[in-house]
Design an enzyme around this catalytic site. Sequence first.
Site: not given
Length: 335
Positions: A125, A172, A205, A229
């Site tokens: 972001y 990740k 995930d 988010d």
Amino acid sequence: MTTHHATLIPGDGIGPEVTDAALRVVEAAGVSIEWERVEAGADIFLKHGTPLPDEVLNSIRRTRVALKGPIGTPIGGGFKSANVLMRQALDLYACVRPIRTIPGVPCRYTDVDFVIVRENTEGLYSGLEHRVTTGVVESLKVVTETASLRIARYAFELARQQKRPSVAAIHKANIMKLSDGLFLECARRVARDYPEIELRELIIDNCAMQLVTKPEQFQVLLMDNLYGDILSDLGAGLVGGLGVVPGSNVGTDCAVFEAVHGSAPDLAGKGLANPTAVIRSAGLLVGHLGETDAATRIERAIEAALADPKNLTGDLGGKATTRQLTDAVVRGLEA
Ligand code: NAI
């Protein structure tokens, strides 16, 4: 009685309706706040060429605390998100969202109680996007050691304060080895100072799946901007939806309190939006101002109101209007 000063940003869509409800509840709780009302959002962009005029930021810098309604952001083009700009300009680095089942609110789970701690100033972001050539764009994910250590420390401090036994760092780093790798490494470094709190590490995930199958295992979830988010909305879905989950954006100097939800254009102006999330955000604001007893009473009054099915709004399967639910909360506080 102390009179506090705070900034109010009603926002777009359902924002004015639900922030009005929150102000009524704060008043009924006996907390005296002089609100400095300023406008930000889509309409303001049309008038001023920016969705976030300086007077908004200056007001928050002055009062150091704000209640904010949702602000709409155009998709794919148009002005930059006023929410992201505000978080960056005021360095509101920690986005904190308590996700907890509320008795009376219909949902699939009974004992969810965790807190999302989201890094609020960088990651994907950062707004650093450019077109390399026709048909090719790049979006840069910025991860700094300073911001990652700071948000990790916030998460561990919160866990210690709330006596929560674990912090799960969500990442990740198997794919984004450098960026998420640095975020994770910072969490590991900070964790060493909190030997009583377990650091768990989960790939995003897998975390998404575990949140749906076994959400009660989580205590504090530490993650970057984008993951936070997305998983905030997932978390809201676990406990009854976007209408009920509050939040705060906290920095060293100021704090801005707002619901997880957006401006819900489909409901705007109809008087049907669920005011719970913004009322609970106002409750967090009141607690932040040191009025902890009033904050607890607001939370209890909302729980008591939601325990009666006739006070449930449409998103919760009921028929109540924004005003009917707010009236019930106010009555509970005045009783
Ligand atoms: P949204 O959260 O506004 O709405 C998603 C769904 O949840 C809609 O069906 C809506 O009716 C429902 N919903 C949301 N809040 C509700 C409430 N209080 N009571 C009952 N139902 C409620 O998300 P969407 O549609 O993706 O975004 C709309 C606009 O809001 C966009 O312009 C987006 O950029 C902005 N937004 C602003 C945020 C902020 O200011 N912090 C956060 C999220 C979105």
